[in-house]
Scaffold this motif. Structure first.
Motif, short mmCIF file in Angstrom:
data_model
loop_
_atom_site.label_atom_id
_atom_site.label_comp_id
_atom_site.label_asym_id
_atom_site.label_seq_id
_atom_site.Cartn_x
_atom_site.Cartn_y
_atom_site.Cartn_z
N HIS A 81 -10.59 -2.14 0.82
CA HIS A 81 -9.49 -3.09 0.73
C HIS A 81 -9.64 -3.95 -0.52
N LYS A 152 -4.95 -5.43 3.10
CA LYS A 152 -4.32 -4.14 2.83
C LYS A 152 -5.44 -3.11 2.91
N PHE A 170 -0.66 -1.05 5.93
CA PHE A 170 -0.23 -2.43 5.72
C PHE A 170 1.16 -2.59 6.31
N ALA A 186 2.72 -3.01 0.06
CA ALA A 186 1.62 -3.25 -0.87
C ALA A 186 1.35 -2.01 -1.71
#
Length: 190
Positions: A81, A152, A170, A186
């Motif tokens: 992430h 994310k 996400f 994202a």
């Protein structure tokens, strides 16, 4: 007749209010009892997740704090992430797998670290990792702090999967109710 119509109406209003309250920072007390916060496994057997302080639930902008418990034999998927992550192990022991190869095409063979009660570790931005409760008898309980919420998550099928082939999740499972309609999709930041 009119009285019988009120019951479904009140049920709809109550459910809508409960959902809205779940994502609202309005009226949230400064001091909260962790046992009264929403907790779920989000379809992942062996997981218990509570957002202690988060972007959706509490309006946090710079950090988010989770309390997670993993039953023996359960853990996270292999993932990375675009935020830093710090773990504090409150109870139990497990194995941390981490591949600090974000500059290559795929994570590769991960390094393994034994984690245990009262230990702490951090995950740098975009390092592929996995935490797995390898203890056969005791739950693993961790306090997790992430930067730059909401998280994310890019999920790998295995350690040899190219970074560009990961699946973006996400909003993440515990953020879905609060972000699905409010935040644009994202992009991968690698």
């Amino acid at each position: 007749m009119i009285e019988s119509l009120w019951i479904p109406f009140l049920a709809i209003v109550f459910c809508s209010t409960a959902d809205a309250t779940h994502c609202s920072i309005d009226g949230q007390p400064l001091v909260r009892n962790i046992t009264e916060l929403p907790q779920d496994n989000y379809g992942r057997p062996g997981l218990s997740h509570t957002t202690v302080a988060g972007a959706g639930l509490h309006g946090m902008k710079e950090v988010e704090v989770w309390l997670q418990t993993f039953a023996p034999g359960s853990g996270t998927p292999i993932h990375r992430h675009s935020c830093e992550e710090v773990f504090v192990v409150l109870k139990g022991s497990a194995t941390l797998y981490i591949a600090s190869n974000s500059n290559t095409k795929y994570p590769g063979k991960p390094s393994e670290f034994r984690i245990f009660s009262n230990s702490t570790f951090h995950i740098p931005v975009n390092d592929a990792h996995q935490v797995w409760n390898t203890d056969e008898h005791e739950d693993l309980q961790v306090l997790v702090i992430i930067s730059r919420p909401p998280v994310k998550v890019f999920i790998y099928e295995d350690w040899l999967m190219p970074h560009t082939a990961t699946k973006l999740k996400f909003p993440y499972y515990w953020d879905e109710k609060c972000y699905e309609s409010r935040v644009p999709a994202a992009k991968d930041e690698l």
